[in-house]
Design an enzyme around this catalytic site. Structure first.
Site: not given
Ligand code: NAP
Length: 350
Positions: A150, A243
């Site tokens: 991001c 950010h």
């Molecule tokens: P998050 O809120 O922690 O959500 C994670 C998601 O993945 C949830 O749906 C969770 O499902 C699932 N998950 C977690 N552990 C898992 C596992 N071991 N196996 C399968 N599914 C699993 O994270 P997020 O912020 O949305 O980020 C998601 C991705 O996008 C990451 O790779 C992150 O680096 C990237 N990203 C995030 C942002 C940001 O601003 N947040 C920006 C750019 C990129 P359950 O609910 O069932 O646990």
């Protein structure tokens, strides 16, 4: 055009929720399946997820059952958006590409694979040409494309026009990153309130490498990284979304702050990226006010798809200094991924 059927992997998380919000009423894409971890499988989405966005969860989505992360369970899907943690993405995303689906990923798992495009349409739409190579090498009928971290998204969009016009030699980037960047529930309030966290593990390395890849040249079936050096310092601050990045840039050619401002406000990006459903009319919003951009005031520019730039001034060490604000879960994640898929549909890859 018949709308493409879409599945969201990691649908319950911070980025997954943003996908659902942004895809509601999308003209080209229709959410047909939601998947998340074993913890959530079988539950209706409304129960599996703690909805944290200020817009209403669409009724039909709330009722959808969470599917396992297995391609055979998601029949009839054209396109998969992945919002999985990197370790899960590493195992799961290839199984969908192998099963013939296009995977548009937010995770870092494949960002540095030399046959996987790391894309921001306005910056490097031509890197999508890695897709046929990837399919040939890996014997996949589908494929994976990724969008950058991001923070890097904001940095690369601000740097691209400066690089094109004046040439970049060196960049210092100091980020102040929102808490939604750590997912939900993310950092504990005990750690975050009244505080700045000076370590976001892995973030500085991603910023340093991804920006060079995005501004690199696609030549003879590979991407040659851009030559400039970037030194990053990443901090977590108590802001909900958006950010902020302070940049100091050293250029090859001389440029005044006024000249840089003209180049930044004139930036439209490559023509392939213009006129897509999620393209903002201008990728960059240049703030004329002396005290902008600020995350609370500027993160929603262009529906969160515009990156705001301001405070362009001389730097006593390098050449110029500027401040950038990017909405991390919109342009920096789900919105960026959706824009990538629109480019790929427009270009005939999907
Ligand atoms: P998050 O809120 O922690 O959500 C994670 C998601 O993945 C949830 O749906 C969770 O499902 C699932 N998950 C977690 N552990 C898992 C596992 N071991 N196996 C399968 N599914 C699993 O994270 P997020 O912020 O949305 O980020 C998601 C991705 O996008 C990451 O790779 C992150 O680096 C990237 N990203 C995030 C942002 C940001 O601003 N947040 C920006 C750019 C990129 P359950 O609910 O069932 O646990």
């Amino acid at each position: 055009m018949k709308r493409k059927s879409v599945a969201i992997l990691g649908a319950t998380g911070a980025v997954g929720q943003r996908f659902i919000q942004l895809l509601d009423g999308h003209p080209w894409l229709e959410v047909a399946a939601l998947a998340a971890s074993e913890r959530s499988v079988g539950k209706p989405y409304r129960e599996a997820c703690t909805w944290r966005l200020p817009t209403m969860l669409p009724e039909s989505i709330g009722r959808m059952p969470i599917q396992p992360l297995r391609p055979e369970k998601l029949q009839g899907i054209d396109l998969v958006f992945s919002a999985l943690p990197a370790d899960a993405a590493l195992d799961v995303e290839p199984t969908f590409a192998e099963a013939g689906m296009a995977v548009s990923s937010n995770a870092s798992a494949f960002r540095f694979a030399e046959d996987v495009p790391l894309l921001i349409p306005e910056v490097n739409a031509d890197h999508a040409a890695l897709i046929p190579l990837q399919q040939r090498r890996r014997h996949w009928s589908g494929f994976i494309v990724t969008n950058p971290n991001c923070t890097t998204t904001g940095i690369a969009l601000a740097l691209k026009p400066l690089d094109d016009a004046f040439g970049l030699e060196a960049v210092m980037a100091t980020s102040m990153q929102a808490i939604s960047g750590a997912g939900y529930p993310g950092v504990s309030s005990f750690d975050m309130l009244d505080n700045v966290l000076c370590l976001i593990p892995g973030e500085e390395e991603k910023m340093q490498q991804e920006a060079r890849l995005l501004l690199g040249k696609f030549e003879r079936e590979r991407v040659e990284e851009a030559r400039f050096v970037l030194s990053a310092q990443a901090n977590r601050v108590p802001v909900l979304d958006g950010h902020t990045i302070c940049l100091s840039v050293k250029l090859n050619a001389t440029a005044s702050p006024q000249q840089a401002g003209t180049v930044l406000s004139g930036f439209r990006g490559v023509s392939a990226a213009q006129g897509l459903p999620s393209s903002p009319p201008r990728p960059l919003a240049v703030c004329p006010e002396a005290d902008r951009p600020q995350p609370r005031l500027d993160r929603d520019a262009g529906g969160g798809m515009q990156v705001s730039v301001g405070r362009i001034r001389e730097c006593p060490i390098f050449d110029l200094k500027l401040v950038v604000v990017v909405h991390n879960t919109v342009r920096g994640a789900a919105g960026g991924s959706i824009l990538n898929s629109e480019l790929l549909i427009h270009e005939g890859y999907i």
